[in-house]
Each structure stands twice: as C-alpha cells, then as structure tokens.
Design a protein around this motif. Structure first.
Motif, mmCIF file in Angstrom:
data_model
loop_
_atom_site.group_PDB
_atom_site.id
_atom_site.type_symbol
_atom_site.label_atom_id
_atom_site.label_comp_id
_atom_site.label_asym_id
_atom_site.label_seq_id
_atom_site.Cartn_x
_atom_site.Cartn_y
_atom_site.Cartn_z
ATOM 1 N N SER A 120 12.237 66.616 28.681
ATOM 2 C CA SER A 120 12.521 65.913 29.930
ATOM 3 C C SER A 120 11.241 65.211 30.372
ATOM 4 O O SER A 120 10.146 65.748 30.197
ATOM 5 N N HIS A 121 11.368 64.032 30.947
ATOM 6 C CA HIS A 121 10.181 63.282 31.362
ATOM 7 C C HIS A 121 10.276 62.843 32.812
ATOM 8 O O HIS A 121 11.262 62.220 33.203
ATOM 9 N N PRO A 122 9.234 63.132 33.612
ATOM 10 C CA PRO A 122 9.173 62.590 34.970
ATOM 11 C C PRO A 122 8.576 61.177 34.916
ATOM 12 O O PRO A 122 7.384 61.017 34.677
ATOM 13 N N LEU A 123 9.415 60.183 35.118
ATOM 14 C CA LEU A 123 8.975 58.788 34.979
ATOM 15 C C LEU A 123 8.567 58.223 36.330
ATOM 16 O O LEU A 123 9.321 58.313 37.300
ATOM 17 N N HIS A 144 4.931 54.885 33.912
ATOM 18 C CA HIS A 144 4.562 55.859 32.885
ATOM 19 C C HIS A 144 5.213 57.204 33.115
ATOM 20 O O HIS A 144 5.712 57.495 34.209
ATOM 21 N N CYS A 145 5.189 58.020 32.056
ATOM 22 C CA CYS A 145 5.563 59.414 32.196
ATOM 23 C C CYS A 145 4.416 60.112 32.920
ATOM 24 O O CYS A 145 3.249 59.870 32.616
ATOM 25 N N HIS A 146 4.754 61.005 33.895
ATOM 26 C CA HIS A 146 3.693 61.645 34.678
ATOM 27 C C HIS A 146 3.101 62.867 33.992
ATOM 28 O O HIS A 146 2.255 63.562 34.544
ATOM 29 N N ILE A 147 3.553 63.170 32.794
ATOM 30 C CA ILE A 147 2.905 64.220 32.001
ATOM 31 C C ILE A 147 1.690 63.574 31.347
ATOM 32 O O ILE A 147 1.826 62.599 30.608
ATOM 33 N N GLN A 148 0.514 64.101 31.676
ATOM 34 C CA GLN A 148 -0.729 63.413 31.293
ATOM 35 C C GLN A 148 -0.793 63.129 29.793
ATOM 36 O O GLN A 148 -1.160 62.039 29.367
ATOM 37 N N GLY A 168 0.702 56.918 24.700
ATOM 38 C CA GLY A 168 1.636 55.820 24.507
ATOM 39 C C GLY A 168 2.716 55.609 25.536
ATOM 40 O O GLY A 168 3.278 54.520 25.623
ATOM 41 N N PHE A 169 3.035 56.635 26.361
ATOM 42 C CA PHE A 169 4.196 56.567 27.257
ATOM 43 C C PHE A 169 3.853 55.829 28.548
ATOM 44 O O PHE A 169 3.841 56.412 29.635
ATOM 45 N N MET A 170 3.540 54.532 28.415
ATOM 46 C CA MET A 170 3.205 53.695 29.576
ATOM 47 C C MET A 170 3.702 52.281 29.301
ATOM 48 O O MET A 170 3.818 51.874 28.147
#
Ligand SMILES: [Cu+2]
Length: 482
Positions: free
Chosen positions: A413-416, A464-468, A474-476
């Motif tokens: 799961s990703h917090p976007l 971006h994904c808020h997981i550092q 890459g998740f930006m």
C-alpha cells in the motif's frame, strides 16, 4: 545565561503561544532578539534550529537523531488562517536541509522541496521561509531531504512537527486537545517486511495482475523502536482525562515507512477531519488507519472509566512503544489495559457524501510498479514505466480540472502525496465518494484510487509516495504548469 538556556527559552516561548511576539515579556523578547538578530528588519515569528539531539524514549532508552529546536516533535507552530508567517530555519548540520510545509498552499520556492526549486537551508547557514497560512486545519512540517541509503537523514530523523492553522470558525466542541505523532526509530534494512498490513484476500484489488511477480523482494525499511511523540508506551505522562470529557485528538503519522492502525478499547473515534480538512460526514470508528504523511482529527468521548492503552493494533509495534496510557481521574484500575478493538476495515468513503463530480477536463492515468531489488538490493519504483525524473509527462493548465487515476500494480500500500494542492476523492477501489479533500491518500496493494484536482496553484509541484525509501528510489513525479 548560557546558549542552552537561550535555546530552551526560545522553544518554550514558541510552544506556549502563537506568534504574537508583542505579547512576550521584555525579558523573553530580549532573549529572542539576542538569539535571533533581526533579518530584513523584522524578527521571525518562529525559529527552528536543525541540530543533532538525544531523545529519551524511555528511562534507559535514548537515541540520537536530528531534530528541530531540541524537541521531538518540533515546536508546535500555531497560526491563524490568512496570517503572514515568517520562519527562520537555522541549519547547524553539515548537509543542506529543506523544511517542507505539508498541506499548505505555498509557492514552489517556499515549499521546501529541492525538485520544485526551493533553495536549501545551507549547512551551518540559515534560510527564511515566508508564507500566508492557508488553508485552515491540521498541517505539519518536516524534512524533505533525500536520504537514499542513509537512514539518518530526511524523514528517518526527528525533523517533524505539527503546524496548526486555526480557522475563525472553529466551533471548539471539545474539552481538551492533544497532539499525537506516530513514529518509529532506529530504522534498518531487512528482507523481512515489518509492516504486517497484509492485504485482505477479500480486497477488490482491481489492479492485481493475472500472474504474480516471481522476482524476490528487496530490502525493506524496518524499525525496532516505536513511540507516540517522543515517548514509548508507559514512559511518558499518561493522557489524563475525566469521565464525560470530549478529547480532540490530532493524529499525525510522521513515520518514514509504516502505515499504522490505532485503537482504544471501549471508545470510538469520531473522525471530523482528514488531512486537516473537515469531512462531509463525520463518523465514529473503532480503529483509525493512518499512512505516512496523513493526519486524522477525531473527537473521543470519554465514557468508560479506567486506565487504557491507546495503541497500535499490531502487538509487536505496541509492545515496542507505539502507545500512550489514557487514565481517567478517580478510578481504581491498577494497571493500563490493552484489549484489541474489533477488526474493522478502514474506508475513507464512509466520511464522504454521494454527489456527482463535475466532469473533468482531462484524465491522467498514473501506473505504479515495483522493480524488486532481490535479496540484497533495494526495490525501485516506476511511475508510468519510468523512475523519477520524467521529462514533461505531467503538465497542468491553470484553471482546468484533472482526474488522476492511481493504479497501484504492487503488493504494497502506498500513501501518495501531492504537494501544494488539495485533491478530492472520487473513488477508492471502485467505491464512489465526494467531498473528502486530502493531500495524501493510501492506495491499497493492487488497488486503485481516483481523485480530482483543480490546477489552481501554478508552479512546480512534486507528487510522490510518502514512504521515504519508495520516494528516494523512483516513486516521484514532477507536475508542471504549461
Ligand atoms: Cu510507497
């Protein structure tokens, strides 16, 4: 008075009250001005010092980190909606730092984001941030520095704090207000994923591929220590309440890596705002799920006298510190009790309303995929087939309404998070809703979320994904205005 005392006085001043420097005693004002030579002829409303510090999470458990003004969370910055705010950031570390004002409508050069062109607070230097505080609600501030393989930088550190923008219209229907930031400490890399939020097999998973990815997963970020604010469960003062009181809880997930679920046996959280924005249909829930970057404001009616643990549902996280004791006055219960609340699913859409959305001018599909790193590697992340940076894929025209469709083709799961804008939830895993305004949304594993965004904040805008770790690898994506 030595330098440390000056710092303490500075911090205490900031917490005790909002920025009305005029209300400070002469002695406090003198101390502040000695500490902070006036730049541009005006003293800052707040000063944040970025410096190494120790945090005593519990007796016998202290960690070293980097924080704001020797406090974790940093000083509560409380301002009025529409107020012009000046914040001086003094960086006493050896690396450039960015302070991001999460959830605020601020220009790109103030947002605290390198990719948007905000200048850094240089090492052993300072930077002044000035903005008009809007919109009202629970906002926060945190480091926006890339960490990559350094688990002692960016959001892995104690650089986070609450920023509350008070509205003139707050009905104030509560007896006590508390600020609770959820955190882990001493991050490490492991092939074991600690975030035991395994997807429910009954989830709709509209983005699940027909055949699972056989490649071995890479290293994930874990942590051995947990806290609420700066204390592990049982180490800090309990939350002292009286029967019949209404407590407004401002929950913030300031974690660099984990989604958390919080419960308090026998009590319900009346959720009134998500990411600081009032929801159309406040509802009581037994469990709050909150992803990195998100805020939940909830009122809890104190109607079950005793001594209880408000804590993470996962035993490992709670027993490692993520909890706080809630203690009723005049009760006979000897020890704090944890009783797991009934299993319940978190569903944003119950806080919304049913209403049609205006037809968007354009739809932008965003597909998120994981490139597993293998046993000793880091996973990389693709947005529409590419790691950050992209070329000019995401261009907005001012005034237009966009529908963003987030396709999560990964088993996490990703917090976007979208910077500098609010979006409105349209659909989560095919469930429609309206009226819920957020800046961060959890898209479940193999799930899909659709949001509408009106392009009304010209300038570079980071998504971006808020997981550092996901963000760093890459998740930006950077949105531009045409
Ligand atoms: Cu992510």
């Amino acid at each position: 008075m030595n330098r440390r005392d000056f710092l303490r006085l500075g911090c205490a001043t900031v917490i005790a009250q909002s920025p009305a420097l005029g209300q400070l005693s002469q002695q406090q004002s003198d101390a502040m001005s000695t500490l902070e030579p006036k730049a541009n002829g005006r003293a800052a409303d707040f000063t944040l010092r970025i410096a190494p510090m120790m945090v005593e999470l519990a007796p016998q458990v202290a960690i070293s980190t980097i924080g704001y003004s020797e406090k974790v969370p940093g000083p509560l910055l409380r301002v009025r909606e529409g107020q012009s705010v000046t914040i001086d950031v003094v960086n006493e570390t050896d690396v450039p730092e960015y302070v991001h004002w999460h959830g605020l409508w601020v220009p790109s050069h103030v947002d605290g984001v390198e990719e948007e062109g905000t200048p850094p607070a240089p090492p052993h230097g300072r930077r002044r941030y000035q903005f008009v505080a809007k919109p009202a609600g629970s906002r926060w501030y945190h480091s926006h520095t890339a960490a990559m393989m350094d688990l002692h930088r960016g959001s892995y550190t104690g650089q986070f704090g609450f920023l509350t923008i008070d509205s003139a219209n707050d009905p104030g229907l509560y007896d006590q207000e508390v600020f609770l930031a959820l955190r882990e400490w001493e991050y490490f890399l492991s092939t074991m994923d600690q975030d035991e939020m395994t997807a429910d097999p009954n989830d709709p998973m509209p983005e699940k591929p027909a055949t699972p990815d056989p490649r071995p997963n890479g290293l994930e970020v874990g942590a051995p220590l947990y806290s609420i604010n700066d204390k592990m469960l049982g180490a800090g003062d309990p939350l002292r309440v009286k029967s019949g009181q209404r407590i407004l809880m401002h929950l913030l997930n300031a974690s660099a890596s984990q989604i958390h679920r919080i419960g308090l046996f026998g009590h319900r959280f009346q959720v009134i705002a998500l990411d600081g924005n009032p929801v159309p249909a406040p509802q009581p829930v037994a469990v709050i799920e909150i992803g990195p970057g998100e805020r939940v404001d909830a009122i809890v009616e104190m109607n079950l006298p005793g001594v209880w643990i408000l804590g993470e549902l996962r035993d490992a996280a709670r027993q490692s510190g993520m909890g706080i004791v809630v203690e009723y006055a005049n009760n006979a219960q000897p020890r704090p009790q944890w009783i797991a609340p009934p299993i319940s699913r978190w569903d944003y859409t119950i806080f919304g309303k049913y209403a049609p959305h205006p037809t968007p001018d354009e739809t932008i599909d965003m597909v998120f995929e994981k490139v597993p790193g293998g046993p000793h590697g880091i996973n990389h992340w693709l947005v529409n087939g590419k790691e950050y940076p992209h070329e000019r894929e995401f261009v907005l025209r001012q005034g237009r309404r966009y529908r963003l469709v987030f396709h999560n083709r990964s088993d996490d799961s990703h917090p976007l998070h979208m910077h500098r804008h609010l979006f409105e939830l349209v659909e989560v895993d095919r469930k429609p809703t309206a009226g819920i305004k957020k800046d961060t949304v959890i898209v479940p594993a193999f799930g899909r979320a659709t949001v509408d965004l009106v392009a009304d904040q010209p300038g570079l805008t980071l998504f971006h994904c808020h997981i550092q770790q996901h963000m760093d690898f890459g998740f930006m994506a950077l949105f531009r205005y045409a």
